[in-house]
Design a protein around this motif. Structure first.
Motif, short mmCIF file in Angstrom:
data_model
loop_
_atom_site.label_atom_id
_atom_site.label_comp_id
_atom_site.label_asym_id
_atom_site.label_seq_id
_atom_site.Cartn_x
_atom_site.Cartn_y
_atom_site.Cartn_z
N LEU A 256 37.51 32.43 43.97
CA LEU A 256 37.81 33.66 44.71
C LEU A 256 38.31 34.77 43.80
O LEU A 256 38.02 35.94 44.03
CB LEU A 256 38.86 33.37 45.78
CG LEU A 256 38.32 32.79 47.09
CD1 LEU A 256 39.46 32.34 47.97
CD2 LEU A 256 37.46 33.83 47.80
N ASP A 257 39.08 34.43 42.79
CA ASP A 257 39.63 35.44 41.91
C ASP A 257 39.67 34.91 40.50
O ASP A 257 40.14 33.78 40.29
CB ASP A 257 41.05 35.81 42.39
CG ASP A 257 41.54 37.13 41.81
OD1 ASP A 257 41.05 38.17 42.25
OD2 ASP A 257 42.37 37.09 40.89
N PRO A 258 39.15 35.64 39.52
CA PRO A 258 38.58 36.99 39.61
C PRO A 258 37.20 36.97 40.27
O PRO A 258 36.51 35.96 40.26
CB PRO A 258 38.48 37.42 38.15
CG PRO A 258 38.29 36.13 37.40
CD PRO A 258 39.12 35.12 38.14
N TYR A 259 36.82 38.12 40.82
CA TYR A 259 35.50 38.21 41.43
C TYR A 259 34.45 38.56 40.39
O TYR A 259 34.75 38.93 39.26
CB TYR A 259 35.50 39.22 42.58
CG TYR A 259 35.81 40.65 42.22
CD1 TYR A 259 34.84 41.49 41.64
CD2 TYR A 259 37.07 41.19 42.48
CE1 TYR A 259 35.12 42.80 41.33
CE2 TYR A 259 37.35 42.51 42.17
CZ TYR A 259 36.38 43.32 41.60
OH TYR A 259 36.66 44.62 41.28
N GLU A 260 33.19 38.42 40.77
CA GLU A 260 32.06 38.62 39.86
C GLU A 260 32.08 40.01 39.25
O GLU A 260 32.12 41.02 39.94
CB GLU A 260 30.75 38.40 40.60
CG GLU A 260 29.50 38.59 39.76
CD GLU A 260 29.25 37.46 38.78
OE1 GLU A 260 28.39 37.63 37.89
OE2 GLU A 260 29.88 36.40 38.92
N GLY A 261 32.06 40.07 37.89
CA GLY A 261 31.99 41.34 37.17
C GLY A 261 33.31 42.07 37.05
O GLY A 261 33.34 43.21 36.56
N GLN A 262 34.42 41.46 37.45
CA GLN A 262 35.70 42.15 37.41
C GLN A 262 36.15 42.41 35.98
O GLN A 262 35.96 41.59 35.09
CB GLN A 262 36.76 41.32 38.14
CG GLN A 262 38.10 42.03 38.27
CD GLN A 262 39.08 41.25 39.14
OE1 GLN A 262 38.69 40.28 39.79
NE2 GLN A 262 40.32 41.68 39.17
N ARG A 263 36.75 43.57 35.75
CA ARG A 263 37.35 43.91 34.46
C ARG A 263 38.83 43.55 34.51
O ARG A 263 39.55 43.97 35.42
CB ARG A 263 37.17 45.40 34.17
CG ARG A 263 35.72 45.79 33.89
CD ARG A 263 35.56 47.30 33.90
NE ARG A 263 36.37 47.96 32.89
CZ ARG A 263 36.01 48.16 31.63
NH1 ARG A 263 34.82 47.73 31.22
NH2 ARG A 263 36.80 48.79 30.78
N VAL A 264 39.27 42.77 33.52
CA VAL A 264 40.66 42.31 33.50
C VAL A 264 41.23 42.55 32.11
O VAL A 264 40.49 42.59 31.11
CB VAL A 264 40.76 40.82 33.87
CG1 VAL A 264 40.25 40.58 35.28
CG2 VAL A 264 39.97 39.97 32.87
N PRO A 265 42.56 42.73 32.00
CA PRO A 265 43.18 42.94 30.69
C PRO A 265 43.14 41.67 29.84
O PRO A 265 43.15 40.55 30.36
CB PRO A 265 44.62 43.31 31.04
CG PRO A 265 44.63 43.63 32.50
CD PRO A 265 43.53 42.83 33.09
#
Length: 351
Positions: A256-265
């Motif tokens: 569920l998290d992170p979702y597809e293509g999410q930008r994260v630090p």
């Protein structure tokens, strides 16, 4: 392969209570929502999340950074403000139940092909790319989620959403409470454009039923087409009776998290989701763009048909990664596929 994507109201058959959960990282903390949806059960308290286990750091990890910027994250509503819990031994349907709140991300159900005898099954999807609740009323979230389901293709290349393939079917005509209990959904005939086959039609309708109950609607779900009951979905599946969720439709687990293509630090990344596995053992790995493993471990979720939350941490440098979560088959090398189920999500880690 025979499937049982939905069950009609009143049909007999074995049922067991399934604990469901959704865990989502909000400011680097996994928030767990445990829900069992049914039409006549008693309220129950949400259990505490199981602790993560077996995590390991990559070969050369970057130093952990502060909590991820929530502007780029995809928080799901806090269970304190927007969720309810119910139990029903007859239906035992894992789900997230969201009360209407302005600005709340919605959840929908998509399909994923499994490299196992189970074939295609349903997975839960929640991210900020989905529509958000903008109105009031007990079924505003259901309507918004169904509009999203009918119009938005799956963002994950491993998922599929047959509802979004047709033309002109992007908005539900009506959503209301049924006089005898449950929810009535009225769809335009254009929602059934195209051809999905009998198995695809059954799973698509099952995804619609689960999207209704996952956003505050109650089962059973009666599906009308242009105001009429008894139509055939894609010409192959009768919609003549109210429908209940069926756990046989579900994949073994999903991220569920992170979702597809999410930008994260860069730094610490918390991954969360829902799964059931043999002895609750869920494996995971992180692959870089070249497909090389940079981190791996195991965690725990629900066991042997009971769905429960999982969460684990990994530390990543800037780059593109694929997070893979899966259950390893207990069968021997010559007895079947090595993986019972799996789900993946791609993330962009930025410095």
């Amino acid at each position: 392969m025979s499937t049982s994507p939905v069950t009609t109201q009143g049909r007999g058959g074995p049922r067991w209570v399934v604990v469901a959960a959704v865990t989502v990282a909000v400011v680097a903390v996994a928030v767990v929502v445990w829900l069992l949806v049914g039409g006549s059960g008693d309220d129950a308290a949400a259990p505490e999340p199981s602790p993560a286990s077996g995590t390991s750091a990559p070969p050369s990890p970057a130093p952990p950074s502060p909590a991820p910027d929530t502007a780029g994250a995809s928080p799901v509503p806090s269970p304190d403000t927007v969720s309810t819990v119910a139990t029903d031994a007859a239906t035992a349907a894992p789900t997230v139940t969201a009360t209407v709140t302005a600005g709340v991300p919605l959840v929908v159900w998509h399909q994923r092909e499994q490299d196992s005898p189970d074939g295609v099954r349903l997975v839960l999807v929640a991210d900020r790319a989905l529509a958000e609740v903008a109105g009031d009323g007990p079924l505003a979230a259901v309507r918004a989620a169904l509009d999203t389901l009918l119009s938005t293709p799956a963002a994950d290349p491993d998922h599929a959403n047959p509802w979004a393939a047709g033309d002109g079917g992007g908005a539900v005509l009506d959503v209301r409470e049924a006089e005898s209990g449950g929810t009535v959904v009225d769809l335009p005939v254009e929602a059934f454009d195209g051809s999905v086959g009998s198995e695809g039609a059954a799973l698509a309708v099952a995804a619609l039923v689960r999207t209704v109950v996952s956003n505050g609607g109650e089962a059973p779900v009666t599906v009308l087409v242009d105001g009429e009951q008894g139509a055939e979905a894609w010409g192959v599946l009768s919609l003549d009776e109210p429908l209940e969720p069926d756990t046989a439709d579900l994949a073994g687990g999903w991220v569920l998290d992170p979702y597809e293509g999410q930008r994260v630090p860069a730094g610490l990344l918390t991954v969360s989701g829902t799964a059931t596995a043999f002895e609750a053992n869920v494996l995971w790995e992180v692959l870089d763009e070249a497909g090389d493993q940079v981190d791996a471990g195991f965690t725990t979720a629900g066991a042997n048909g009971e769905y429960g939350p999982f969460t684990f941490d990994t530390t990543l440098r800037p780059g593109s990664y694929t997070v893979r979560v899966y259950e390893e088959s207990m069968a021997g090398p010559d007895e079947g596929v090595p993986v019972v189920w799996e789900d993946t999500t791609r993330v962009e880690v930025v410095g």
